[in-house]
Design a protein around this motif. Sequence first.
Motif, short mmCIF file in Angstrom:
data_model
loop_
_atom_site.label_atom_id
_atom_site.label_comp_id
_atom_site.label_asym_id
_atom_site.label_seq_id
_atom_site.Cartn_x
_atom_site.Cartn_y
_atom_site.Cartn_z
N ARG A 160 0.82 -1.22 0.00
CA ARG A 160 0.00 0.00 0.00
C ARG A 160 0.85 1.27 0.00
NH1 ARG A 160 -5.08 -1.25 4.15
NH2 ARG A 160 -5.88 -3.10 3.03
N VAL A 161 2.15 1.11 0.10
CA VAL A 161 3.04 2.26 0.15
C VAL A 161 3.21 2.86 -1.25
CG1 VAL A 161 5.43 2.99 0.57
CG2 VAL A 161 4.27 1.49 2.20
N HIS B 26 7.47 3.84 7.91
CA HIS B 26 6.86 2.57 7.55
C HIS B 26 7.50 1.42 8.32
CE1 HIS B 26 6.34 5.08 3.80
NE2 HIS B 26 5.09 4.78 4.11
N LEU B 27 8.80 1.48 8.49
CA LEU B 27 9.54 0.38 9.12
C LEU B 27 9.43 0.38 10.63
CD1 LEU B 27 12.69 0.67 6.87
CD2 LEU B 27 11.12 -1.27 6.89
N SER B 28 9.25 1.55 11.22
CA SER B 28 9.28 1.65 12.68
C SER B 28 8.15 0.90 13.36
CB SER B 28 9.26 3.13 13.11
OG SER B 28 8.09 3.77 12.63
N TYR C 72 10.89 2.12 -3.76
CA TYR C 72 12.26 1.89 -3.30
C TYR C 72 12.39 2.19 -1.81
CZ TYR C 72 12.90 6.99 -3.43
OH TYR C 72 12.79 8.34 -3.21
N LEU C 73 13.55 1.90 -1.27
CA LEU C 73 13.87 2.18 0.13
C LEU C 73 14.68 3.48 0.20
CD1 LEU C 73 14.03 1.18 3.14
CD2 LEU C 73 16.21 0.11 2.50
N ASP C 74 14.16 4.48 0.91
CA ASP C 74 14.89 5.75 0.96
C ASP C 74 15.95 5.73 2.06
OD1 ASP C 74 13.71 6.37 3.41
OD2 ASP C 74 12.58 8.09 2.66
N LYS D 107 18.88 3.95 6.99
CA LYS D 107 19.55 4.28 8.26
C LYS D 107 18.87 3.57 9.43
CE LYS D 107 21.40 8.03 11.06
NZ LYS D 107 21.05 7.34 12.32
N TYR D 108 17.55 3.51 9.39
CA TYR D 108 16.82 2.82 10.45
C TYR D 108 17.22 1.35 10.51
CZ TYR D 108 12.89 1.05 13.21
OH TYR D 108 12.12 0.43 14.18
#
Length: 205
Positions: A85-86, A94-96, A124-126, A131-132
């Motif tokens: 859905r992103v 999103h990852l947190s 893509y992964l920003d 960093k997270y």
Amino acid sequence: MRILDISMPITENMNVYKDNAAKRPVITLASDFSTGSTHETKIEMNVHTGTHIDMPLHILENGKTIENMDLEKVLTKCKVFDFTRVEEKISVEHLSGKSISEGDFILLKTKNSLVQNPGKNFIYLDKSGAKYLADKKVCGVGIDSLGIERNQPGHETHKILLSSEIVILEGLFLKNIGEDEYFLIALPINVAGADGAPARAVLLA
């Protein structure tokens, strides 16, 4: 036990990074039974074709090459997260909300897997997401696009992950894979001195 193939088939008409025709593999017949006693096929392609692993040398000068890879990192438990859905990119927000622990191998399922060809505007992964994950000390990150980032001139996502010795696995096909935990096998071809290599990636469920 089920074996789930999450690799892209290699064909001359396959999807390639940003639809760059120069990156398409060339597959030719070297010999067949009309010319000899064996059937042999020749293939010419970039090591970053289809499902593949990026090594530090791809982005970092004097970085490690594929023969120096720790294979335990691609023979491991993994977690698939559904981000279908992103829109545009996966970021720290999103990852947190996901359960991510040190040593995890994370696979990012996006709408890239749901379309025939995501083209130049793939999800893509920003750098904030990278960093997270680096701060979480994951061992690897996989994604269902032919690049883990796009439109970041400094290649920040690659640099953050590769400088932390986090494996980057690109070109996955996750359409039929649900969000869950699996065992990943993604062994790269051992091309000495190469900045990456194709891999046959499967999940054991």
